[in-house]
Design a protein around this motif. Structure first.
Motif, short mmCIF file in Angstrom:
data_model
loop_
_atom_site.label_atom_id
_atom_site.label_comp_id
_atom_site.label_asym_id
_atom_site.label_seq_id
_atom_site.Cartn_x
_atom_site.Cartn_y
_atom_site.Cartn_z
N PRO A 1 3.00 -1.93 -3.84
CA PRO A 1 1.89 -2.38 -3.02
C PRO A 1 1.13 -3.53 -3.66
CG PRO A 1 1.42 -0.23 -4.00
CD PRO A 1 2.83 -0.56 -4.36
N VAL A 2 0.38 -4.22 -2.85
CA VAL A 2 -0.43 -5.34 -3.33
C VAL A 2 -1.90 -4.99 -3.12
CG1 VAL A 2 -0.94 -7.79 -3.00
CG2 VAL A 2 1.41 -6.96 -2.81
N ILE B 1 -5.99 -6.42 -3.47
CA ILE B 1 -6.75 -7.67 -3.44
C ILE B 1 -8.14 -7.46 -4.00
CG2 ILE B 1 -7.69 -9.47 -1.90
CD1 ILE B 1 -4.65 -9.43 -2.04
N GLU C 1 -14.10 -2.17 2.88
CA GLU C 1 -13.40 -1.74 1.66
C GLU C 1 -13.95 -0.43 1.11
OE1 GLU C 1 -10.74 -3.65 0.26
OE2 GLU C 1 -10.96 -4.54 2.24
N GLY C 2 -15.02 0.10 1.71
CA GLY C 2 -15.65 1.30 1.16
C GLY C 2 -16.38 0.95 -0.11
N ALA D 1 -12.04 -2.38 -4.39
CA ALA D 1 -12.32 -1.10 -3.73
C ALA D 1 -11.97 0.04 -4.66
CB ALA D 1 -11.51 -1.00 -2.44
N ARG E 1 -11.04 2.94 -3.97
CA ARG E 1 -9.88 3.70 -3.55
C ARG E 1 -8.56 2.94 -3.69
NH1 ARG E 1 -11.10 5.71 2.09
NH2 ARG E 1 -13.27 5.65 1.46
N ALA E 2 -8.65 1.67 -4.14
CA ALA E 2 -7.45 0.82 -4.15
C ALA E 2 -6.49 1.14 -5.30
CB ALA E 2 -7.85 -0.65 -4.21
N LEU F 1 -14.93 5.17 6.86
CA LEU F 1 -15.92 4.64 5.94
C LEU F 1 -17.32 4.75 6.57
CD1 LEU F 1 -14.11 1.32 4.90
CD2 LEU F 1 -14.30 3.42 3.54
N TYR G 1 -10.76 2.24 6.78
CA TYR G 1 -10.11 1.59 5.64
C TYR G 1 -8.64 1.39 5.95
CZ TYR G 1 -8.57 0.66 0.87
OH TYR G 1 -8.03 0.09 -0.24
N THR H 1 -6.92 -1.62 4.42
CA THR H 1 -6.43 -2.69 3.55
C THR H 1 -5.14 -2.30 2.84
OG1 THR H 1 -8.75 -3.24 3.19
CG2 THR H 1 -7.15 -4.34 1.79
N PHE I 1 -1.62 -4.48 3.18
CA PHE I 1 -1.06 -5.17 2.01
C PHE I 1 0.16 -4.47 1.43
CE2 PHE I 1 -4.95 -7.50 2.39
CZ PHE I 1 -4.65 -8.76 1.88
N MET I 2 0.73 -3.53 2.17
CA MET I 2 2.05 -3.02 1.77
C MET I 2 3.07 -3.98 2.32
SD MET I 2 2.10 1.07 2.12
CE MET I 2 1.02 2.05 1.09
N PRO I 3 3.84 -4.63 1.43
CA PRO I 3 4.72 -5.70 1.90
C PRO I 3 5.64 -5.29 3.05
CG PRO I 3 4.59 -5.75 -0.49
CD PRO I 3 3.87 -4.51 -0.05
#
Lengths: 274, 274
Positions: free
Chosen positions: A156-157, A159, A168-169, A190, A192-193, B99, B105, B107, B111-113
């Motif tokens: 995963p990516v 940001i 983004e919480g 975030a 949670r990221a 949220l 939420y 994101t 952003f999972m390719p």
């Protein structure tokens, strides 16, 4: 469905494996998909591996054991990497890219999907053995190459944002100093990221003083995340001393001269040895 | 190099064609690459097309004429689109995504390719016939799906920025009103990013009132760019009347209830007819 020929199986297999690089597919999966014996699939895999190798188009890796199977690694070989980077240098040295203040316009190239994908594959290749859990970049221009690095690594990516966003919480925010402009900037991630103990691969399009990369390292430190590596597409020759010690750049930017309209870039030495 | 078998040729051909969807490769190109007759390549193409079709993995299109050849169109068939969208709805309705303020939420998924790539393929498919010259989005969360839409259509991606950036050169900036928050926001586009008379496909992750999409349309109007279409991953059911008239959403968000921790989403009707 009629039984497929080997050629047809290999076409479908190539599509499936290449769609999700670094993802293991069991021989059983293909065996059931095509209704043929595992030994036949095994032969298909050997054949496809040889064909891809011949053209330096990446490789198939066989993983043994209970969770075993086969996966595709996008590993451009031969002169594919250096040819591509030299092409990028050519494009980036076009005089009309010079912006007031000695900046270089490169957004168009960064957002060309197949350029971003090649850069992502090269980055993934470089950092493959560092085993990252995710790729991280700070918005905005680094996103395409970070996304494509994540695609090639099958991870995963994440940001980091310049501002904290309601979508983004809860976030952790740090201030950092941009090494080149000496200005204080802000970066948020975030909560949670990411999770403590994960390994992050930092990817960005451009490094001058290294302040942004250093900011990302510090931000990730707040989460207890380890750094697997730092990769940037372009690093400037000056200042020689960056705020991060270890990083890999694809291209070195030696000079942007507004008056003589000259841009000098060079591929990093390592791209010729891949 | 020894002459390759048909199976090996098809493996390599699949890799090359799928790497750059919607890009025409001549039969001559493959004929020279493999050192075989064009008629042989023609047979290879037919075989590969049939194999991909069988598994609903997209199709090969033959283009006749001087600039003719073959290209890959990532056209997921059968129930592949609706299955994927329903999986997304499931993931997005997880209560822990709610949220404060009733935001969702998402994101991590954006952003999972491979998620972004599937969404991009579906968008490309939907707007394939509108013939866009580029895909545009406004930073930040829409970038992955815009990039992957651009990849599937083989066209560049252009980013409208929230702030004007020194690395973009001269920009055109507009103010617009966010329909949902009623706040005035700003959007900039580099003057060198687009040309008059081009056609733009607007892609974004989320639409509530449609103010952002309307802002992009107005901004592109300043450049004399035509709108090929507007595609968003998720549109809210309320307000029913958006500030843009024509758009395609993959998913409709009907309800986010903070108190009962309930999220209700539904695939758009059209995804079942693709």
């Amino acid at each position: 469905m009629d039984k497929m020929s080997r050629s047809e199986r290999i076409g479908v297999m190539t599509k499936i494996l290449l769609d999700q690089p670094n993802q293991i597919y069991t021989l059983n999966y293909f065996s059931e998909l095509f209704g043929v014996a595992k030994s036949t699939i095994s032969d298909d895999v050997m054949l496809l591996r040889r064909a891809l190798d011949t053209f330096n188009l990446g490789t198939l890796e066989t993983v043994v054991g209970a969770a075993g199977g086969v996966k595709y690694i996008p590993r451009p070989g031969g002169s594919r990497i250096s040819d591509f980077i030299m092409m990028l240098c050519d494009r980036l040295s076009e005089p009309q890219r010079i912006l007031p203040g000695g900046f270089l316009y490169m957004t168009d190239l960064l957002f060309m999907p197949h350029v971003a994908e090649r850069v992502g594959e090269i980055m993934a290749n470089k950092f493959y053995d560092t085993n990252p859990d995710f790729v991280i970049t700070v918005e905005t221009k680094g996103i395409p190459i970070a996304l494509m690095t994540g695609k090639a690594l099958n991870c995963p990516v994440v940001i980091a944002r310049r501002d904290s966003q309601v979508t983004e919480g809860s976030v952790v925010t740090i201030n950092y100093v941009s090494a080149s402009s000496k200005r204080i900037r802000t970066m948020s991630l975030a909560r949670r990221a990411v999770r403590q103990g994960q390994r992050a691969l930092i990817i960005d399009d451009f490094m001058k003083g290294g302040g942004t990369a250093k900011g990302m390292i510090d931000l990730l430190g707040e989460f207890g995340v380890d750094i697997a590596g730092v990769g940037v597409m372009i690093a400037t020759q000056q200042p020689e001393e960056k705020m991060v010690e270890n990083y890999a750049a694809l291209i070195e930017l030696k000079q942007v001269d507004e008056n003589s309209r000259k841009v000098v870039l060079e591929p990093a030495a390592w791209v010729f040895n891949e």
